[in-house]
Motif scaffolding. Structure first.
Motif, PDB file in Angstrom:
ATOM      1  N   LYS A 112       8.513 -15.129  39.296  1.00 47.42           N
ATOM      2  CA  LYS A 112       8.314 -15.941  37.927  1.00 47.42           C
ATOM      3  C   LYS A 112       8.089 -17.358  38.260  1.00 47.42           C
ATOM      4  CE  LYS A 112       9.619 -13.029  34.503  1.00 47.42           C
ATOM      5  NZ  LYS A 112       8.706 -13.030  33.477  1.00 47.42           N
ATOM      6  N   ALA A 113       8.416 -17.718  39.723  1.00 49.29           N
ATOM      7  CA  ALA A 113       8.197 -19.224  40.216  1.00 49.29           C
ATOM      8  C   ALA A 113       7.014 -19.711  40.369  1.00 49.29           C
ATOM      9  CB  ALA A 113       8.955 -19.460  41.368  1.00 49.29           C
ATOM     10  N   ASP A 114       6.837 -21.027  39.820  1.00 48.74           N
ATOM     11  CA  ASP A 114       5.282 -21.591  40.318  1.00 48.74           C
ATOM     12  C   ASP A 114       5.593 -22.079  41.702  1.00 48.74           C
ATOM     13  OD1 ASP A 114       4.781 -21.450  37.648  1.00 48.74           O
ATOM     14  OD2 ASP A 114       5.316 -23.161  36.934  1.00 48.74           O
ATOM     15  N   GLY A 115       6.497 -22.460  42.205  1.00 45.17           N
ATOM     16  CA  GLY A 115       6.796 -22.714  43.787  1.00 45.17           C
ATOM     17  C   GLY A 115       8.043 -22.820  44.107  1.00 45.17           C
ATOM     18  N   ILE A 116       8.344 -22.870  45.476  1.00 45.57           N
ATOM     19  CA  ILE A 116       9.688 -22.906  45.967  1.00 45.57           C
ATOM     20  C   ILE A 116       9.801 -24.203  46.887  1.00 45.57           C
ATOM     21  CG2 ILE A 116      11.584 -21.837  47.274  1.00 45.57           C
ATOM     22  CD1 ILE A 116      10.700 -19.168  45.817  1.00 45.57           C
ATOM     23  N   ILE A 117      10.552 -25.007  47.104  1.00 43.73           N
ATOM     24  CA  ILE A 117      10.451 -26.185  48.035  1.00 43.73           C
ATOM     25  C   ILE A 117      11.929 -25.978  48.421  1.00 43.73           C
ATOM     26  CG2 ILE A 117      10.366 -28.752  48.306  1.00 43.73           C
ATOM     27  CD1 ILE A 117       8.531 -28.847  45.938  1.00 43.73           C
ATOM     28  N   TYR A 118      12.152 -26.334  49.790  1.00 43.25           N
ATOM     29  CA  TYR A 118      13.340 -26.258  50.420  1.00 43.25           C
ATOM     30  C   TYR A 118      13.789 -27.483  51.240  1.00 43.25           C
ATOM     31  CZ  TYR A 118      11.115 -24.754  54.787  1.00 43.25           C
ATOM     32  OH  TYR A 118      10.402 -24.638  55.904  1.00 43.25           O
ATOM     33  N   ASP A 134      14.633 -25.564  45.735  1.00 41.71           N
ATOM     34  CA  ASP A 134      14.421 -26.025  44.371  1.00 41.71           C
ATOM     35  C   ASP A 134      13.237 -25.045  44.063  1.00 41.71           C
ATOM     36  OD1 ASP A 134      15.809 -28.203  43.820  1.00 41.71           O
ATOM     37  OD2 ASP A 134      14.566 -29.534  44.855  1.00 41.71           O
ATOM     38  N   ILE A 135      13.422 -24.207  42.686  1.00 39.16           N
ATOM     39  CA  ILE A 135      12.565 -23.323  42.473  1.00 39.16           C
ATOM     40  C   ILE A 135      12.068 -23.697  41.020  1.00 39.16           C
ATOM     41  CG2 ILE A 135      12.250 -21.002  41.879  1.00 39.16           C
ATOM     42  CD1 ILE A 135      15.149 -20.530  43.519  1.00 39.16           C
ATOM     43  N   SER A 136      10.860 -23.921  40.799  1.00 33.38           N
ATOM     44  CA  SER A 136       9.927 -24.493  39.872  1.00 33.38           C
ATOM     45  C   SER A 136       9.478 -23.351  39.082  1.00 33.38           C
ATOM     46  CB  SER A 136       8.866 -25.618  40.245  1.00 33.38           C
ATOM     47  OG  SER A 136       8.169 -25.089  40.888  1.00 33.38           O
ATOM     48  N   GLY A 137       9.382 -23.425  37.589  1.00 34.57           N
ATOM     49  CA  GLY A 137       8.924 -22.464  36.755  1.00 34.57           C
ATOM     50  C   GLY A 137       9.932 -21.676  36.235  1.00 34.57           C
ATOM     51  N   ASN A 138       9.516 -20.802  35.434  1.00 31.42           N
ATOM     52  CA  ASN A 138      10.347 -19.811  34.636  1.00 31.42           C
ATOM     53  C   ASN A 138      11.154 -18.795  35.192  1.00 31.42           C
ATOM     54  OD1 ASN A 138       9.406 -21.290  32.124  1.00 31.42           O
ATOM     55  ND2 ASN A 138       7.945 -19.829  31.888  1.00 31.42           N
ATOM     56  N   ALA A 140      14.765 -17.184  36.900  1.00 29.67           N
ATOM     57  CA  ALA A 140      16.271 -17.416  36.490  1.00 29.67           C
ATOM     58  C   ALA A 140      17.023 -18.408  36.940  1.00 29.67           C
ATOM     59  CB  ALA A 140      16.812 -15.661  36.800  1.00 29.67           C
ATOM     60  N   SER A 141      16.828 -18.977  38.295  1.00 32.55           N
ATOM     61  CA  SER A 141      17.695 -19.918  39.006  1.00 32.55           C
ATOM     62  C   SER A 141      16.716 -20.883  39.474  1.00 32.55           C
ATOM     63  CB  SER A 141      18.475 -19.248  39.836  1.00 32.55           C
ATOM     64  OG  SER A 141      19.252 -20.471  40.703  1.00 32.55           O
ATOM     65  N   GLN A 142      17.016 -22.248  39.030  1.00 31.14           N
ATOM     66  CA  GLN A 142      16.163 -23.248  39.446  1.00 31.14           C
ATOM     67  C   GLN A 142      16.642 -23.863  41.107  1.00 31.14           C
ATOM     68  OE1 GLN A 142      16.529 -22.888  36.109  1.00 31.14           O
ATOM     69  NE2 GLN A 142      14.190 -22.063  36.332  1.00 31.14           N
ATOM     70  N   THR A 143      18.057 -23.735  41.212  1.00 36.35           N
ATOM     71  CA  THR A 143      18.540 -24.172  42.345  1.00 36.35           C
ATOM     72  C   THR A 143      19.468 -23.289  43.107  1.00 36.35           C
ATOM     73  OG1 THR A 143      18.540 -26.571  41.399  1.00 36.35           O
ATOM     74  CG2 THR A 143      20.051 -26.321  43.309  1.00 36.35           C
ATOM     75  N   GLN A 144      19.136 -23.087  44.331  1.00 35.15           N
ATOM     76  CA  GLN A 144      19.929 -22.215  45.145  1.00 35.15           C
ATOM     77  C   GLN A 144      20.079 -22.656  46.586  1.00 35.15           C
ATOM     78  OE1 GLN A 144      18.745 -18.118  45.458  1.00 35.15           O
ATOM     79  NE2 GLN A 144      18.860 -17.820  43.297  1.00 35.15           N
ATOM     80  N   PHE A 145      21.219 -22.464  47.102  1.00 35.80           N
ATOM     81  CA  PHE A 145      21.499 -22.922  48.506  1.00 35.80           C
ATOM     82  C   PHE A 145      22.521 -22.207  49.289  1.00 35.80           C
ATOM     83  CE2 PHE A 145      25.052 -24.396  45.776  1.00 35.80           C
ATOM     84  CZ  PHE A 145      26.090 -24.509  46.576  1.00 35.80           C
ATOM     85  N   SER A 174      18.697 -28.854  34.597  1.00 35.64           N
ATOM     86  CA  SER A 174      18.481 -28.570  35.839  1.00 35.64           C
ATOM     87  C   SER A 174      18.426 -29.638  36.982  1.00 35.64           C
ATOM     88  CB  SER A 174      17.363 -27.832  36.041  1.00 35.64           C
ATOM     89  OG  SER A 174      16.957 -27.238  37.309  1.00 35.64           O
ATOM     90  N   THR A 175      17.824 -30.908  36.666  1.00 34.88           N
ATOM     91  CA  THR A 175      17.909 -31.936  37.627  1.00 34.88           C
ATOM     92  C   THR A 175      19.320 -32.425  37.592  1.00 34.88           C
ATOM     93  OG1 THR A 175      15.494 -32.201  36.908  1.00 34.88           O
ATOM     94  CG2 THR A 175      16.815 -34.084  38.008  1.00 34.88           C
ATOM     95  N   TYR A 176      19.920 -32.556  36.543  1.00 37.82           N
ATOM     96  CA  TYR A 176      21.274 -33.130  36.695  1.00 37.82           C
ATOM     97  C   TYR A 176      22.300 -32.067  37.504  1.00 37.82           C
ATOM     98  CZ  TYR A 176      25.824 -34.412  34.581  1.00 37.82           C
ATOM     99  OH  TYR A 176      27.210 -34.935  34.496  1.00 37.82           O
TER     100      TYR A 176
END
Length: 194
Positions: A112-118, A134-138, A140-145, A174-176
């Motif tokens: 579902k993601a448009d991209g993943i940046i780490y 950082d997971i962009s797009g629709n 389920a989770s936009q931030t994981q670590f 999500s940014t917050y």
């Protein structure tokens, strides 16, 4: 006579309707959603018996997770309808599999993601090493670590919203929360067992 009054009124209403439809058509101006978030203030969180501590946003509530898994914690943001899920694992000759599982968990969102940046995280003073995704797009989770000391302790974390994933809508929140996750990682300390 009543038919005549009816026709006059009908003609009057029709002429008012036609007259009111004239003029320039103006496009509706774009509305802009203004989301305001409380300024982030942090407090030290010590969970009794947990092998780690960190600072959390005072606007969030920490809840211990009581299950078979020890030392798990949820940081709940009721106003944002979001939760940071923290899962703790003891490192017992299984660091490779813990790292692989944490990285695969982020990669599961590729569908579902448009991209993943780490970003790689390293704090030698506190003996904390990890990676922030950082997971962009629709997704389920936009931030994981994940963070670890590479010897005894390993923590994975994910941010989830209690809403259907719509990236454009949840991006400000999500940014917050990403800033809070960064602060959590920056202030994370391992607590030695007594």
């Amino acid at each position: 006579m009543s038919t005549r009054i009816y026709y006059i009124w009908s003609l009057l209403i029709l002429s008012l309707f036609l007259y009111s439809c004239g003029g320039d058509v103006l496009p509706k101006p774009k509305g802009e959603l203004r989301l305001s978030f409380l300024d982030a203030e942090y407090e030290k969180l010590h969970l009794n018996g947990y092998p780690y501590s960190f600072e959390k946003n005072v606007n969030a509530k920490a809840k211990k997770v009581f299950s078979r898994k020890k030392n798990w914690c949820n940081i709940e943001y009721s106003k944002l309808k979001a939760t940071i899920y923290l899962s703790y694992f003891k490192v017992e000759n299984n660091l490779d599999s813990l790292l692989r599982d944490a990285q695969n968990l982020a990669q599961e969102h590729v569908v579902k993601a448009d991209g993943i940046i780490y970003d790689i995280y390293e704090n030698q003073e506190k003996n904390v090493y990890g990676m922030l995704f950082d997971i962009s797009g629709n997704a389920a989770s936009q931030t994981q670590f994940y963070v670890t000391d590479s010897v005894r302790n390993f923590i994975t974390g994910s941010v989830y919203f209690k809403a259907k994933p719509n990236y454009d809508s949840i991006l400000p929140a999500s940014t917050y929360l990403r800033k809070d996750v960064e602060h959590l990682i920056d202030t994370l300390e391992w607590v030695e067992e007594e």
